[in-house]
Design a protein around this motif. Structure first.
Motif, PDB file in Angstrom:
ATOM      1  N   ARG A 481      -1.175 118.392  55.492  1.00  0.00           N
ATOM      2  CA  ARG A 481      -0.216 117.491  56.148  1.00  0.00           C
ATOM      3  C   ARG A 481       0.838 118.245  56.934  1.00  0.00           C
ATOM      4  NH1 ARG A 481       2.294 114.070  51.510  1.00  0.00           N
ATOM      5  NH2 ARG A 481       2.150 116.112  50.467  1.00  0.00           N
ATOM      6  N   GLY A 482       0.919 119.548  56.732  1.00  0.00           N
ATOM      7  CA  GLY A 482       1.885 120.346  57.466  1.00  0.00           C
ATOM      8  C   GLY A 482       3.170 120.564  56.693  1.00  0.00           C
ATOM      9  N   PRO A 483       4.127 121.264  57.295  1.00  0.00           N
ATOM     10  CA  PRO A 483       5.376 121.611  56.598  1.00  0.00           C
ATOM     11  C   PRO A 483       6.259 120.390  56.358  1.00  0.00           C
ATOM     12  CG  PRO A 483       5.492 122.243  58.901  1.00  0.00           C
ATOM     13  CD  PRO A 483       4.077 121.817  58.655  1.00  0.00           C
ATOM     14  N   ARG A 484       6.945 120.407  55.232  1.00  0.00           N
ATOM     15  CA  ARG A 484       7.891 119.349  54.902  1.00  0.00           C
ATOM     16  C   ARG A 484       8.914 119.908  53.932  1.00  0.00           C
ATOM     17  NH1 ARG A 484       3.801 119.434  51.574  1.00  0.00           N
ATOM     18  NH2 ARG A 484       3.925 118.605  49.442  1.00  0.00           N
ATOM     19  N   SER A 485      10.092 119.317  53.938  1.00  0.00           N
ATOM     20  CA  SER A 485      11.153 119.738  53.024  1.00  0.00           C
ATOM     21  C   SER A 485      11.159 118.854  51.787  1.00  0.00           C
ATOM     22  CB  SER A 485      12.516 119.639  53.714  1.00  0.00           C
ATOM     23  OG  SER A 485      12.634 120.584  54.741  1.00  0.00           O
ATOM     24  N   LEU A 486      11.600 119.431  50.683  1.00  0.00           N
ATOM     25  CA  LEU A 486      11.774 118.683  49.453  1.00  0.00           C
ATOM     26  C   LEU A 486      13.236 118.740  49.042  1.00  0.00           C
ATOM     27  CD1 LEU A 486       8.728 119.880  47.287  1.00  0.00           C
ATOM     28  CD2 LEU A 486       8.898 117.803  48.682  1.00  0.00           C
ATOM     29  N   ARG A 487      13.805 117.573  48.776  1.00  0.00           N
ATOM     30  CA  ARG A 487      15.149 117.520  48.219  1.00  0.00           C
ATOM     31  C   ARG A 487      15.063 117.453  46.704  1.00  0.00           C
ATOM     32  NH1 ARG A 487      19.069 113.603  51.875  1.00  0.00           N
ATOM     33  NH2 ARG A 487      18.537 114.487  53.905  1.00  0.00           N
ATOM     34  N   ALA A 488      16.086 117.958  46.055  1.00  0.00           N
ATOM     35  CA  ALA A 488      16.147 117.917  44.598  1.00  0.00           C
ATOM     36  C   ALA A 488      17.576 117.632  44.175  1.00  0.00           C
ATOM     37  CB  ALA A 488      15.655 119.238  44.002  1.00  0.00           C
ATOM     38  N   GLY A 489      17.743 117.269  42.923  1.00  0.00           N
ATOM     39  CA  GLY A 489      19.075 117.024  42.399  1.00  0.00           C
ATOM     40  C   GLY A 489      18.985 116.353  41.044  1.00  0.00           C
ATOM     41  N   GLY A 490      20.096 115.793  40.621  1.00  0.00           N
ATOM     42  CA  GLY A 490      20.138 115.085  39.349  1.00  0.00           C
ATOM     43  C   GLY A 490      20.676 115.942  38.231  1.00  0.00           C
ATOM     44  N   ILE A 491      21.426 115.311  37.340  1.00  0.00           N
ATOM     45  CA  ILE A 491      21.997 115.992  36.177  1.00  0.00           C
ATOM     46  C   ILE A 491      21.296 115.526  34.902  1.00  0.00           C
ATOM     47  CG2 ILE A 491      24.065 116.343  34.785  1.00  0.00           C
ATOM     48  CD1 ILE A 491      24.046 117.866  37.420  1.00  0.00           C
ATOM     49  N   GLU A 492      21.387 114.275  34.577  1.00  0.00           N
ATOM     50  CA  GLU A 492      20.719 113.788  33.370  1.00  0.00           C
ATOM     51  C   GLU A 492      19.208 113.909  33.495  1.00  0.00           C
ATOM     52  OE1 GLU A 492      22.196 113.181  30.540  1.00  0.00           O
ATOM     53  OE2 GLU A 492      24.002 113.803  31.612  1.00  0.00           O
ATOM     54  N   ALA A 493      18.688 113.629  34.673  1.00  0.00           N
ATOM     55  CA  ALA A 493      17.252 113.785  34.936  1.00  0.00           C
ATOM     56  C   ALA A 493      17.085 114.456  36.290  1.00  0.00           C
ATOM     57  CB  ALA A 493      16.548 112.434  34.916  1.00  0.00           C
ATOM     58  N   ALA A 494      16.340 115.527  36.331  1.00  0.00           N
ATOM     59  CA  ALA A 494      16.074 116.209  37.603  1.00  0.00           C
ATOM     60  C   ALA A 494      15.100 115.376  38.432  1.00  0.00           C
ATOM     61  CB  ALA A 494      15.491 117.593  37.342  1.00  0.00           C
TER      62      ALA A 494
END
Length: 508
Positions: A481-494
């Motif tokens: 599918r080609g390049p893509r960015s992934l966002r992440a975050g969260g404290i209680e649940a990642a």
């Protein structure tokens, strides 16, 4: 009574110093708080660093940009890189005008592509003091203050006295550096992901966390991970059999899984050897102490985890360093460098250029944001984002050990697969849910290490391909599918979510 300033900068490396300095120049009152000592803490202070000094439109600039885009595997942004290098050149020229002692070519022309870390940061410290910035050394921040969803300051403590501090601010810049998971890489043991944690606690997003598995070649008895010299090395196994790896980290890592690997810098010419010793003297200090001539004698090498210090991941930030939370900015290694380096390490020059440019942009933007608040910036009701939940007799030693055990080994960090990542994620989640260890004096650092490991592992699980620093042995090819960015975050649940290319930039 809390201190009150327009702009609070957390972290005293190059990015933090530039953020503080440009905020001062914009007319803001500024305080900079640093976990160690401004001028000696962090990766840059431990040695020399290259930096990119080129003018837009020149062949040198074109080559620099094209290289980053080519190596970035679809995630680097050419125009963003141009902007970074424009501001870097401007700031390097300003440094020269202020009297910073740049080295010279043999013909006497100034050379602005190298900065001696400790001199550079001492120079910046003196500039900040003369400009009127308040400096707090040995004063780590451990939480942010929030007013109706807008970041309005921070809290922390003095490591020497144990006294708590609070600073109310119109805007906050996080410049705490990356996270190397206490691997022992030179200059990284105070870089434990603190800024990621306090940013995520107020809702900031991260990106590129799967591109955190940068490892540097290092002598076994040294933390120096300067890799340039190994292009002129011959590698061999314990029996002396030459290995066909040519300084390639992937090949060296494979052989290290089977047993010891040795190197000798025998391909360097006499002139180059002299240049290495002059340009990167800290590489040779451990050899000299051990009585080893690395150009004529074999020495055992390993690979040390440099994490997001030399990797890519960090807090997601826009063109002026703004995060997804109003009033909060992130710069340098504390912010994601996907647009600068894509899926690979930025190494020395690109990373130091990124730190200089993003720091100065964020200082200007944070000053403008604070100014726009007017008299409200210090009168707003502010509450800590961090709940401060602590057990009576906690001990975080086992947490730190578990993070190191799951993140550092080559078979888990450098090479990844579903089973290993899933096991790491389960280990981290169990530790995170356990509140009993959080009273230990190192608990906040341990929390930051653990949180960073959670996000890096979750993102690595979600990216089911191999691209750059993401090496999935069960998915050895790039996603069709080609390049893509992934966002992440969260404290209680990642959490992790895919970010379409068109949504990667935050609004200015």
């Amino acid at each position: 009574m809390a201190d009150q300033v327009d702009v609070l900068v957390i972290g005293g490396g190059p990015a933090g110093c530039w953020a503080a300095l440009t905020a001062l120049e914009a007319g803001a009152s500024v305080m900079l708080v640093e976990k160690g000592y401004v001028g000696t803490g962090g990766a840059t202070a431990s040695g020399n660093t290259t930096i990119i000094h080129t003018a837009r439109g020149t062949a040198e600039r074109r080559m620099s940009v094209e290289q980053r885009v080519r190596l970035g595997q679809g995630l680097a942004d050419a125009e963003f890189i141009e902007r970074v290098l424009d501001r870097t050149k401007e700031n390097l020229d300003r440094l020269a005008g202020w009297g910073y002692p740049f080295p010279s070519y043999e013909d006497g022309r100034p050379y602005r592509g190298m900065l001696r870390g400790v001199d550079y940061l001492r120079f910046m410290r003196q500039r900040l003091i003369k400009g009127g910035a308040g400096l707090r050394d040995q004063s780590p921040a451990d939480g942010l203050l929030v007013s109706d969803g807008v970041v309005s300051g921070a809290t922390g403590y003095d490591r020497r006295t144990g006294e708590r501090w609070k600073v109310r601010a119109g805007a906050v810049v996080i410049a705490t550096g990356g996270c190397a998971f206490l691997s022992g890489a030179l200059g990284t043991n105070n870089l434990t992901g603190d800024g990621y944690l306090i940013g995520a606690e107020v809702g900031a997003h991260l990106s590129g966390m799967e591109f955190s598995s940068q490892y540097g070649i290092s002598p076994v008895n040294s933390g120096v991970t300067k890799g340039v010299v190994y292009f002129w090395a011959t590698f061999s196994d314990a029996s002396g059999r030459q290995l066909d790896v040519a300084g390639n980290r992937h090949g060296i890592a494979r052989h290290l899984l089977d047993g010891p690997v040795y190197a000798i810098l025998d391909k360097a010419s006499p002139r180059l050897r002299e240049g290495f010793r002059k340009g990167q003297p800290n590489i040779f200090v451990p050899f000299d102490r051990m009585g080893i001539d690395p150009f004529t004698q074999r020495f055992e090498v390993t690979m040390r985890h440099e994490g997001t210090v030399r990797g890519t991941g960090g807090l997601l930030a826009g063109d002026c360093g703004q995060t997804t939370v109003p009033g909060l900015y992130a710069v340098g290694d504390a912010s994601s460098r996907e647009r600068m380096s894509g899926a690979v390490s930025g190494g020395g020059g690109p990373n130091s250029s990124f730190a200089m440019a993003t720091g100065s942009w964020a200082g200007e933007a944070a000053s403008a944001f604070a100014s726009g608040l007017g008299l409200r910036k210090h009168s707003r009701a502010a509450a800590p984002a961090h709940d401060g939940d602590r057990a009576a007799n906690g001990d975080a030693t086992h947490v730190i050990a578990a993070v190191k055990d799951r993140m550092q080994p080559l078979e888990r960090g450098f090479f990844r697969d579903e089973a290993s990542l899933t096991q790491s994620a389960a280990t981290f989640e169990a530790l995170w849910r356990d509140r009993s260890w959080r009273a230990d004096g190192r608990a906040r650092e341990a929390e930051a290490l653990l949180a960073t490991a959670r996000w890096a592992t979750a993102a690595a699980l979600a990216r089911r391909e191999s691209r750059g620093l993401q090496r999935r042995t069960d998915f050895p090819d790039a996603d069709a599918r080609g390049p893509r960015s992934l966002r992440a975050g969260g404290i209680e649940a990642a959490w992790v979510s895919e970010t379409p290319e068109t949504e990667r930039r935050l609004a200015s």
